[in-house]
Design an enzyme around this catalytic site. Structure first.
Site, mmCIF file in Angstrom:
data_model
loop_
_atom_site.group_PDB
_atom_site.id
_atom_site.type_symbol
_atom_site.label_atom_id
_atom_site.label_comp_id
_atom_site.label_asym_id
_atom_site.label_seq_id
_atom_site.Cartn_x
_atom_site.Cartn_y
_atom_site.Cartn_z
ATOM 1 N N CYS A 238 10.786 -4.785 1.297
ATOM 2 C CA CYS A 238 10.483 -4.274 -0.041
ATOM 3 C C CYS A 238 11.648 -3.469 -0.600
ATOM 4 O O CYS A 238 11.772 -3.311 -1.817
ATOM 5 C CB CYS A 238 9.236 -3.412 -0.002
ATOM 6 N N GLU A 370 8.920 -10.553 -0.437
ATOM 7 C CA GLU A 370 7.531 -11.024 -0.458
ATOM 8 C C GLU A 370 7.130 -11.299 -1.897
ATOM 9 O O GLU A 370 6.328 -10.572 -2.481
ATOM 10 C CB GLU A 370 6.625 -9.970 0.167
HETATM 11 O O1 AHR Z 1 8.300 -4.012 7.114
HETATM 12 C C1 AHR Z 1 7.644 -3.258 6.174
HETATM 13 C C2 AHR Z 1 7.339 -4.027 4.907
HETATM 14 O O2 AHR Z 1 6.382 -4.979 5.148
HETATM 15 C C3 AHR Z 1 8.459 -4.818 4.335
HETATM 16 O O3 AHR Z 1 9.257 -4.082 3.542
HETATM 17 C C4 AHR Z 1 7.781 -5.850 3.514
HETATM 18 O O4 AHR Z 1 8.541 -7.004 3.399
HETATM 19 C C5 AHR Z 1 6.462 -5.998 4.171
HETATM 20 O O5 AHR Z 1 5.445 -5.835 3.281
#
Ligand code: AHR
Length: 647
Positions: A238, A370
């Site tokens: 994220c 994501e």
């Molecule tokens: O790993 C933590 C978070 O989990 C990451 O940033 C994201 O890609 C997923 O939601």
């Protein structure tokens, strides 16, 4: 007497049952293997969450070193006397704040104290390098007293800096501390009457990973290196998307002189109400150059991820449209030039100026994290077109969204197939049941089209989400399925990687640390065993003609390593009783009796390695004898085993 003979009888009865049990027969078919295991299959995923970068792997000890935390130039600092924030004539335009200290001659003095990242960890007799930029404002002698103060309030290291110039200049001092303290502070005190400006106050341990300036914390980098990761995905997650587009991770801000890398908000500062971390920002001191350098150190392929023009969809719908996507695509193209371009190219030159004229040999790029919905495939297509036109050799990683199944997952996979990206990133943070039931997940995946990158996964055992041995055991069982399907799953990385015990937002995590110590979780050991014994070719292995995906609690995969001439069996027993296994190995042309080793990871299901008890869960090794025809072995209940047989 009576009681003890009953116990003995019970024991003998159990032993009889155990030994007389019909062994479970597993056959290694040992046909000509068709499936190769990618040599970089098991890797690491780094995200700046849980203080993983600033306050973690990045060895800087001063928080808010340039006074540029947005709207909070004093965050992390306490001041006394006359201290002012200023920006005019700043030496680093992208981090424009600095402090003016004025000592009118009062005995109470003027100065600043930095609290570090939940304290500053220092070790007795170790050396620390403090540096700062300063300029004299008043005439006459200007002296700064520099001190490390222990949690008990003792001065455990001290030094002095004389500011000699009215132009900005870098001053350095080396400290040696008298005591170990995990929660010390740094004090800078203007001891002479007059005025001075200070900026970018930084302190690193002298002993960083590979002794680099602007270096990494040695124990944490070593823990990554010890995994022998094949691939290294960075910088997130994220984090690359941001809470809004303005605060997305922008790699161009993370290269060049550290003093001028603009501070950015951290995506994880206010996300979880129960874990607010308002002092969480990114200094970008650990930036893309450092990430690529770490990849090189570890012998891992770099897998950088860039924003696809969509901010984190869990937070906002903000996203660019039309020609506004162009700068994002350009960033991706420039990144490839930064990593691989000649020193004569614009971005290749930046890399060379940072000390690495040779290309980094980047092969992969992740576009977005994501993402979901219809915009993502459109954006991805535009990136793909531009990247492939200029760099056809770069492999593009698309996304199947945040969930391991469901409508969006199916939709995105369909789109990824249409686009024919090389790899699709799948994420699963799931419970033990899911991990165990999904050991066969990839057995029926299509062998055509994009391959899978299991880019984020971890077994979450509710309610505490500990890094328990059970979570690691379930991951080990699941990974037998990944290995068996190494033609479909080409890369896999556990997530997240790091967590500071006093500043985490998310768990479980692979490596935990405080300001001085670190601990490898049970999950780390599973990753290590897979990464150290990946094999090169997958062998077909069957129980009653079926893949071994949990029948009688047993999960197994087998690979040969053609370079090391080894047969590697991974076997998990999730059952409560010991299992006698008869492996039919079908090996031909070998001496009759051979020696091998069994590495076993076994502990109480709830056991967890902690900073105070770091080796509660760790593997043990024993010797095994095997025969070209087979191997008869007893597998402990609730254990993960790697059998390494030399051929
Ligand atoms: O790993 C933590 C978070 O989990 C990451 O940033 C994201 O890609 C997923 O939601």
């Amino acid at each position: 007497m009576k009681l003890s003979s009953t116990i003995i009888l019970c024991f003998l009865f159990c032993a009889f049952i155990a030994f007389s049990q019909e062994p479970i027969k597993i056959t290694v078919e040992n046909q000509k293997p068709e499936v190769t295991v990618a040599s970089n299959m098991y890797g690491i995923f780094f995200e700046d969450i849980n203080f993983a970068a600033d306050g973690g792997l990045y060895a800087e000890l001063v928080k808010n070193r340039s006074f540029d935390f947005p709207n909070s130039p004093f965050m992390g600092w306490t001041s006394y006397g006359k201290v002012e924030v200023k920006t005019d004539g700043a030496p680093f335009p992208r981090n424009p704040h600095y402090l003016r200290l004025n000592n009118p001659g009062l005995l109470t003095g003027t100065g600043i104290i930095n609290e570090g990242f939940r304290g500053i960890g220092v070790v007795k007799d170790a050396k620390y390098n403090l540096s700062l930029y300063a300029r004299k404002i008043s005439a006459g002698e200007v002296k700064l007293k520099t001190e490390i103060i222990s949690a008990a309030g003792e001065i455990i290291a001290k030094g002095e800096i004389e500011v000699t110039s009215s132009d900005w200049k870098k001053y350095k001092i080396e400290f040696q501390t008298k005591e170990t303290c995990s929660h010390s502070k740094l004090r800078i005190d203007l001891v002479t009457k007059g005025e001075v400006d200070v900026e970018h106050i930084s302190m690193f341990p002298a002993d960083t990973w590979k002794g680099r300036e602007n270096g990494m914390r040695k124990d944490l980098a070593q823990a990554l290196s010890d995994l022998k990761p094949g691939v290294f995905r960075f910088p997130g997650g994220c984090i690359i998307e941001g809470n809004n587009l303005e605060t997305r991770y922008q790699w161009k801000n993370s290269v060049g002189p550290v003093e001028n890398r603009p501070v950015n908000e951290n995506r994880w500062n206010y996300v979880f109400q129960h874990r607010f971390t308002p002092d969480y920002f990114q200094s970008y001191g650990l930036g893309f150059f450092e990430y690529f350098q770490l990849c090189e150190d570890f012998g891992a392929d770099a897998l950088p991820v860039v924003s696809c023009g969509m901010a984190c969809q869990f937070v906002t719908e903000e996203c660019v449209h039309g020609e506004d996507l162009e700068p994002f695509i350009q960033d991706a193209l420039d990144l490839i030039e930064f990593a691989n371009g000649p020193v004569t190219s614009t971005w290749g030159k930046v890399r060379a100026e940072m000390g690495h004229p040779a290309p980094f040999g980047m092969k992969y790029i992740g576009i977005g994290n994501e993402q979901w919905g219809e915009v993502f495939p459109k954006h991805l297509e535009a990136f793909q077109k531009a990247i492939k036109a200029k760099y056809p050799e770069i492999q593009i990683i698309g996304s199947s969204g945040p969930y391991a199944e469901g409508e969006q997952f199916d939709y995105l996979w369909g789109e990824m197939k249409k686009l024919n990206v090389e790899l699709v990133d799948e994420h699963y943070y799931k419970d033990p049941k899911w991990f165990l039931e999904n050991a066969g997940r990839y057995d029926n995946y299509s062998r055509k089209g994009p391959k899978v990158f299991a880019g984020e996964y971890a077994c979450h055992v509710q309610p505490e989400k500990k890094n328990s041995f059970y979570s690691a055991l379930c991951e080990a069982a699941f990974l037998t399925g990944i290995e068996r399907n190494a033609d479909v799953v080409r890369l896999a990385t556990y997530a997240p990687l790091f967590a500071h015990v006093d500043a985490w937002q998310w768990k479980p995590d692979m490596i935990w640390f405080d300001n001085l110590r670190s601990v490898k979780s049970a999950n780390w050991y599973v990753q290590k065993l897979y990464a150290h014994y990946p094999g090169t070719h997958v062998q077909k292995v069957k129980m009653n003609g079926e893949n071994v995906t949990g029948q009688q609690g047993i999960y197994a995969s087998v690979a040969t390593d053609e370079n090391k001439k080894q047969l590697v069996i991974k076997i998990v027993n999730t059952g409560k009783s010991k299992k006698n296994i008869l492996f039919n190995l079908n090996l031909k042309g070998l001496p009759n009796e051979l020696k091998g080793k069994k590495i076993t990871l076994k502990a109480g299901l709830d056991d967890e390695n902690t900073l105070d008890e770091p080796f509660l869960v760790q593997p043990s090794e024993s010797e095994v004898l095997f025969f070209s025809s087979g191997l008869n072995i007893s597998i402990a209940p609730e254990s993960f085993n790697v059998l390494v047989l030399g051929l």
